[in-house]
Design a protein around this motif. Structure first.
Motif, PDB file in Angstrom:
ATOM      1  N   ALA A  44      -1.797  11.725  -6.972  1.00 14.06           N
ATOM      2  CA  ALA A  44      -2.339   9.857  -5.762  1.00 14.06           C
ATOM      3  C   ALA A  44      -2.183   9.570  -7.376  1.00 14.06           C
ATOM      4  CB  ALA A  44      -3.346  10.001  -4.562  1.00 14.06           C
ATOM      5  N   ARG A  45      -2.604   9.773  -7.967  1.00 13.05           N
ATOM      6  CA  ARG A  45      -2.440   8.805  -9.127  1.00 13.05           C
ATOM      7  C   ARG A  45      -1.339   8.455  -9.358  1.00 13.05           C
ATOM      8  NH1 ARG A  45      -7.340  11.462 -10.106  1.00 13.05           N
ATOM      9  NH2 ARG A  45      -9.508   9.948  -9.668  1.00 13.05           N
ATOM     10  N   ALA A  82       1.281  -1.235  -0.104  1.00 14.84           N
ATOM     11  CA  ALA A  82      -0.098   0.275  -0.308  1.00 14.84           C
ATOM     12  C   ALA A  82       1.363   0.806   0.249  1.00 14.84           C
ATOM     13  CB  ALA A  82      -0.875   0.170   1.582  1.00 14.84           C
ATOM     14  N   LYS A  83       0.123   2.353  -0.443  1.00 20.28           N
ATOM     15  CA  LYS A  83       1.623   3.636  -0.438  1.00 20.28           C
ATOM     16  C   LYS A  83      -0.032   4.641  -0.595  1.00 20.28           C
ATOM     17  CE  LYS A  83       4.832   6.348  -3.359  1.00 20.28           C
ATOM     18  NZ  LYS A  83       4.795   6.012  -4.376  1.00 20.28           N
ATOM     19  N   TRP A  84       0.534   5.870   0.571  1.00 24.49           N
ATOM     20  CA  TRP A  84      -0.990   6.272   1.286  1.00 24.49           C
ATOM     21  C   TRP A  84       0.015   8.035   0.797  1.00 24.49           C
ATOM     22  CZ3 TRP A  84      -2.992   4.672   6.513  1.00 24.49           C
ATOM     23  CH2 TRP A  84      -3.220   3.676   6.290  1.00 24.49           C
ATOM     24  N   LEU A  85      -0.377   9.185   0.318  1.00 28.21           N
ATOM     25  CA  LEU A  85      -0.444  10.220  -0.147  1.00 28.21           C
ATOM     26  C   LEU A  85      -1.426  11.128   0.955  1.00 28.21           C
ATOM     27  CD1 LEU A  85       0.662  11.730  -2.505  1.00 28.21           C
ATOM     28  CD2 LEU A  85      -1.460  13.053  -2.810  1.00 28.21           C
ATOM     29  N   VAL A  86      -0.004  11.423   2.022  1.00 28.73           N
ATOM     30  CA  VAL A  86      -0.515  11.895   3.327  1.00 28.73           C
ATOM     31  C   VAL A  86      -0.855  13.940   2.951  1.00 28.73           C
ATOM     32  CG1 VAL A  86       0.279  12.572   5.460  1.00 28.73           C
ATOM     33  CG2 VAL A  86       0.760  10.170   4.620  1.00 28.73           C
ATOM     34  N   CYS A  87      -1.787  14.148   2.846  1.00 34.84           N
ATOM     35  CA  CYS A  87      -2.298  15.839   2.429  1.00 34.84           C
ATOM     36  C   CYS A  87      -1.575  16.643   3.662  1.00 34.84           C
ATOM     37  CB  CYS A  87      -3.421  16.066   1.573  1.00 34.84           C
ATOM     38  SG  CYS A  87      -3.673  14.681   0.571  1.00 34.84           S
TER      39      CYS A  87
END
Length: 317
Positions: free
Chosen positions: A158-159, A61-66
């Motif tokens: 994110a994409r 999993a990979k998360w974009l932390v805003c």
């Protein structure tokens, strides 16, 4: 013996400090701060578990932390990095800031923060400020259009980064404020869910701080000395409905400490049979069966308040 134990404890603390993420190298060493840090970690981990935010076993999993530069998003990043460091969050994290080209925005603060702490990041600059101020009349709130534009850009980013989810720093009070905004002004019972799928169906939106109180987050951010960037776009507008709701909730909490926690728990214990939404509960086919049955099919205890009121009303008969 006591001195020896204290020496070992200090040695362990020093070893942990040397091994921890750079973000925590200068964190306070007080007992109070350590309790606060553990509480935020516990609450975030509980929300992640309760709402199944992690992918299935064996799936990366990979998360974009805003990050906006506010106390909430800084705390979000710190908590997630802490969980990852402790082996409790098997997720790749990419911090992301959207520079919306607001006049006077200190665009160097977050890039410097990321570089100084060795945090993988992405800075995106899009002039949404001009769009919002052009489309929204003076004196009106910018939040709705601003958030839609911001969310679309973050989805795209994110994409591009190959992320499965965007992660936002909304906390318990944000969720309660949204609930009352919808109740008072939208005519519906709805709030911010801790986990949802975007309209396109390809990304998750996660809120791991859903159980965390704003007061704790503020204390944590202050203790960590994060370089806070105020939002002058919406923060400069007076009379926002959300600000009024926030003031109301703060007043309730002051009058009855712990009330916000009770209300937050209530959002996770809805009873469709005791509301008025016919789409959620089959009132049409509800008929007497000789016993009182709850939503879950178990015998339901009579309401104590209802019994007391009935006794009072008919006491003279």
């Amino acid at each position: 013996m006591t001195a020896a134990i204290e020496q070992v404890r200090k040695g362990n603390d020093a070893a942990e400090e040397a091994d921890c993420p750079a973000l925590f190298r200068n964190a306070p060493s007080s007992v109070e701060f350590k309790k606060l840090r553990k509480r935020l970690l516990r609450e975030a981990r509980q929300a992640i578990d309760d709402y199944s935010m992690l992918p299935g076993e064996g799936r990366p999993a990979k998360w974009l932390v805003c990050l906006s530069g506010g106390k909430d998003s800084y705390t979000l990043l710190a908590v997630l990095m802490d969980l990852k460091w402790r082996g409790l969050l098997p997720v790749e994290l990419v911090a992301c800031n959207l520079d919306q080209a607001q006049p006077g925005f200190p665009g160097h603060i977050l890039p410097d923060f990321f570089e100084n702490h060795g945090i993988e990041h992405r800075i995106v600059r899009e002039d949404t400020y001009s769009i919002v101020t052009d489309k929204i009349p003076a004196g009106k709130t910018y939040c709705s259009l601003c958030s839609r534009l911001r969310r679309g850009i973050l989805y795209r980013t994110a994409r591009e980064e190959g992320c499965d989810a965007i992660v936002l720093g909304h906390h318990r009070e944000d969720i309660l404020e949204t609930f009352f905004m919808n109740l008072f002004h939208g005519g519906r019972l709805a709030s911010m869910p801790p986990k949802l799928v975007n309209d396109e169906g390809d990304l998750l939106v996660l809120r791991p701080l859903a159980y965390c109180g704003e007061k704790d987050i503020a204390k944590f951010a202050s203790a960590m000395n994060f370089p806070i960037i105020p939002c002058d776009l919406c923060g400069s507008q007076d009379g926002l409905q959300r600000a009024e709701i926030k003031k109301m909730l703060e007043g309730w909490e002051k009058q009855a400490p712990g009330r916000l926690g009770v209300m937050a728990r209530a959002l996770a214990h809805a009873r469709p049979s005791h509301l008025l939404d016919r789409k959620l509960y089959d009132f049409e086919n509800l008929v007497p069966s000789g016993s009182v049955v709850s939503d879950a099919g178990d015998a339901e205890e009579p309401c104590a308040a209802s019994l007391a009121m009935t006794e009072k009303l008919f006491a003279a008969e």
